[in-house]
Motif scaffolding. Structure first.
Motif, PDB file in Angstrom:
ATOM      1  N   ILE A  61       0.839  -1.202   0.000  1.00 42.05           N
ATOM      2  CA  ILE A  61       0.000   0.000   0.000  1.00 42.05           C
ATOM      3  C   ILE A  61       0.871   1.248   0.000  1.00 42.05           C
ATOM      4  O   ILE A  61       0.529   2.250  -0.639  1.00 42.05           O
ATOM      5  CB  ILE A  61      -0.980  -0.017   1.194  1.00 42.05           C
ATOM      6  CG1 ILE A  61      -1.979  -1.159   1.026  1.00 42.05           C
ATOM      7  CG2 ILE A  61      -1.705   1.306   1.342  1.00 42.05           C
ATOM      8  CD1 ILE A  61      -2.816  -1.093  -0.248  1.00 42.05           C
ATOM      9  N   MET A  62       1.997   1.210   0.660  1.00 44.30           N
ATOM     10  CA  MET A  62       2.923   2.349   0.602  1.00 44.30           C
ATOM     11  C   MET A  62       3.439   2.542  -0.819  1.00 44.30           C
ATOM     12  O   MET A  62       3.549   3.673  -1.303  1.00 44.30           O
ATOM     13  CB  MET A  62       4.072   2.168   1.585  1.00 44.30           C
ATOM     14  CG  MET A  62       3.648   2.355   3.020  1.00 44.30           C
ATOM     15  SD  MET A  62       5.007   2.366   4.181  1.00 44.30           S
ATOM     16  CE  MET A  62       5.905   3.793   3.666  1.00 44.30           C
TER      17      MET A  62
ATOM     18  N   VAL B   5      -8.110  11.190  -4.342  1.00 47.28           N
ATOM     19  CA  VAL B   5      -9.027  10.454  -3.458  1.00 47.28           C
ATOM     20  C   VAL B   5      -8.407   9.118  -3.056  1.00 47.28           C
ATOM     21  O   VAL B   5      -8.512   8.700  -1.895  1.00 47.28           O
ATOM     22  CB  VAL B   5     -10.405  10.269  -4.133  1.00 47.28           C
ATOM     23  CG1 VAL B   5     -11.277   9.292  -3.371  1.00 47.28           C
ATOM     24  CG2 VAL B   5     -11.098  11.604  -4.288  1.00 47.28           C
ATOM     25  N   ALA B   6      -7.739   8.452  -3.988  1.00 48.53           N
ATOM     26  CA  ALA B   6      -7.067   7.184  -3.661  1.00 48.53           C
ATOM     27  C   ALA B   6      -6.009   7.406  -2.583  1.00 48.53           C
ATOM     28  O   ALA B   6      -5.921   6.625  -1.623  1.00 48.53           O
ATOM     29  CB  ALA B   6      -6.435   6.578  -4.910  1.00 48.53           C
ATOM     30  N   LEU B   7      -5.218   8.467  -2.725  1.00 49.76           N
ATOM     31  CA  LEU B   7      -4.220   8.768  -1.690  1.00 49.76           C
ATOM     32  C   LEU B   7      -4.883   9.016  -0.343  1.00 49.76           C
ATOM     33  O   LEU B   7      -4.401   8.546   0.691  1.00 49.76           O
ATOM     34  CB  LEU B   7      -3.402   9.998  -2.086  1.00 49.76           C
ATOM     35  CG  LEU B   7      -2.118   9.751  -2.828  1.00 49.76           C
ATOM     36  CD1 LEU B   7      -1.427  11.061  -3.158  1.00 49.76           C
ATOM     37  CD2 LEU B   7      -1.190   8.845  -2.079  1.00 49.76           C
TER      38      LEU B   7
ATOM     39  N   PHE C 202      -5.860   5.695   1.034  1.00 44.90           N
ATOM     40  CA  PHE C 202      -4.691   4.910   1.456  1.00 44.90           C
ATOM     41  C   PHE C 202      -4.247   5.305   2.857  1.00 44.90           C
ATOM     42  O   PHE C 202      -3.856   4.466   3.658  1.00 44.90           O
ATOM     43  CB  PHE C 202      -3.526   5.091   0.492  1.00 44.90           C
ATOM     44  CG  PHE C 202      -3.707   4.428  -0.852  1.00 44.90           C
ATOM     45  CD1 PHE C 202      -4.490   3.296  -1.012  1.00 44.90           C
ATOM     46  CD2 PHE C 202      -3.079   4.933  -1.970  1.00 44.90           C
ATOM     47  CE1 PHE C 202      -4.655   2.687  -2.244  1.00 44.90           C
ATOM     48  CE2 PHE C 202      -3.224   4.339  -3.210  1.00 44.90           C
ATOM     49  CZ  PHE C 202      -4.017   3.211  -3.342  1.00 44.90           C
ATOM     50  N   PHE C 203      -4.307   6.605   3.163  1.00 47.12           N
ATOM     51  CA  PHE C 203      -3.810   7.069   4.450  1.00 47.12           C
ATOM     52  C   PHE C 203      -4.861   7.093   5.550  1.00 47.12           C
ATOM     53  O   PHE C 203      -4.520   7.006   6.724  1.00 47.12           O
ATOM     54  CB  PHE C 203      -3.174   8.453   4.309  1.00 47.12           C
ATOM     55  CG  PHE C 203      -1.862   8.411   3.586  1.00 47.12           C
ATOM     56  CD1 PHE C 203      -0.751   7.811   4.158  1.00 47.12           C
ATOM     57  CD2 PHE C 203      -1.735   8.945   2.317  1.00 47.12           C
ATOM     58  CE1 PHE C 203       0.456   7.747   3.490  1.00 47.12           C
ATOM     59  CE2 PHE C 203      -0.532   8.904   1.639  1.00 47.12           C
ATOM     60  CZ  PHE C 203       0.562   8.301   2.234  1.00 47.12           C
ATOM     61  N   THR C 204      -6.131   7.212   5.202  1.00 48.75           N
ATOM     62  CA  THR C 204      -7.145   7.318   6.249  1.00 48.75           C
ATOM     63  C   THR C 204      -7.925   6.031   6.486  1.00 48.75           C
ATOM     64  O   THR C 204      -8.484   5.858   7.555  1.00 48.75           O
ATOM     65  CB  THR C 204      -8.162   8.435   5.918  1.00 48.75           C
ATOM     66  OG1 THR C 204      -8.804   8.123   4.686  1.00 48.75           O
ATOM     67  CG2 THR C 204      -7.479   9.780   5.840  1.00 48.75           C
TER      68      THR C 204
ATOM     69  N   SER D 266      -7.428   0.089   6.939  1.00 53.09           N
ATOM     70  CA  SER D 266      -8.049  -1.219   7.163  1.00 53.09           C
ATOM     71  C   SER D 266      -8.820  -1.704   5.935  1.00 53.09           C
ATOM     72  O   SER D 266      -9.035  -2.897   5.773  1.00 53.09           O
ATOM     73  CB  SER D 266      -8.974  -1.162   8.371  1.00 53.09           C
ATOM     74  OG  SER D 266     -10.035  -0.269   8.128  1.00 53.09           O
ATOM     75  N   LEU D 267      -9.206  -0.776   5.069  1.00 50.01           N
ATOM     76  CA  LEU D 267      -9.927  -1.157   3.863  1.00 50.01           C
ATOM     77  C   LEU D 267      -9.071  -2.052   2.975  1.00 50.01           C
ATOM     78  O   LEU D 267      -9.553  -2.983   2.358  1.00 50.01           O
ATOM     79  CB  LEU D 267     -10.343   0.105   3.095  1.00 50.01           C
ATOM     80  CG  LEU D 267     -11.118  -0.097   1.796  1.00 50.01           C
ATOM     81  CD1 LEU D 267     -12.486  -0.699   2.091  1.00 50.01           C
ATOM     82  CD2 LEU D 267     -11.269   1.219   1.069  1.00 50.01           C
ATOM     83  N   TYR D 268      -7.776  -1.781   2.908  1.00 54.37           N
ATOM     84  CA  TYR D 268      -6.873  -2.532   2.046  1.00 54.37           C
ATOM     85  C   TYR D 268      -6.017  -3.544   2.803  1.00 54.37           C
ATOM     86  O   TYR D 268      -5.455  -4.437   2.210  1.00 54.37           O
ATOM     87  CB  TYR D 268      -5.934  -1.570   1.306  1.00 54.37           C
ATOM     88  CG  TYR D 268      -6.648  -0.658   0.367  1.00 54.37           C
ATOM     89  CD1 TYR D 268      -7.204  -1.144  -0.808  1.00 54.37           C
ATOM     90  CD2 TYR D 268      -6.795   0.688   0.638  1.00 54.37           C
ATOM     91  CE1 TYR D 268      -7.876  -0.314  -1.690  1.00 54.37           C
ATOM     92  CE2 TYR D 268      -7.449   1.529  -0.234  1.00 54.37           C
ATOM     93  CZ  TYR D 268      -7.992   1.022  -1.396  1.00 54.37           C
ATOM     94  OH  TYR D 268      -8.642   1.853  -2.257  1.00 54.37           O
ATOM     95  N   SER D 269      -5.895  -3.388   4.102  1.00 57.81           N
ATOM     96  CA  SER D 269      -4.935  -4.213   4.835  1.00 57.81           C
ATOM     97  C   SER D 269      -5.418  -5.633   5.101  1.00 57.81           C
ATOM     98  O   SER D 269      -4.629  -6.491   5.447  1.00 57.81           O
ATOM     99  CB  SER D 269      -4.579  -3.544   6.163  1.00 57.81           C
ATOM    100  OG  SER D 269      -5.724  -3.472   6.983  1.00 57.81           O
TER     101      SER D 269
END
Length: 96
Positions: free
Chosen positions: A5-6, A54-56, A59-61, A64-67
């Motif tokens: 994700i980073m 918006v994707a950025l 990613f930062f807020t 948990s959506l992607y993890s």
């Protein structure tokens, strides 16, 4: 934040840089030529710029959506990478 994700975040940042350059060129071209084709390219760049911003944000807020799923992380990374390749080509031919 997970490594994939980073990396996807970094790719989104690079996409934003390319899209900002494209937007600047197409604004200049639209002021000169006033054609619907250039206006369409400008609209494309603005929409893609907003999408990457918006994707950025997500990613930062909403980590948990992607993890939760490594396959989703890998898919997001691949899609951001493909988008970067496409924008690299488009920026190259536009600026050239």
């Amino acid at each position: 934040m997970d490594t994939q994700i980073m990396a996807a975040s970094a790719l989104s940042g690079a996409n934003i840089v390319f899209l900002a350059a494209l937007t600047a060129v197409w604004i200049r071209n639209y002021r000169t030529f006033r054609t619907s084709l250039v206006l369409g390219l400008l609209a494309f760049a603005v929409v893609m710029l907003v999408e990457n911003a918006v994707a950025l944000y997500f990613f930062f807020t909403m980590q948990s959506l992607y993890s939760g799923d490594p396959h989703v992380q890998q898919a997001v990374l691949v899609l951001r990478g493909l988008q970067l390749v496409a924008l690299t080509f488009l920026t190259y031919v536009t600026v050239r």
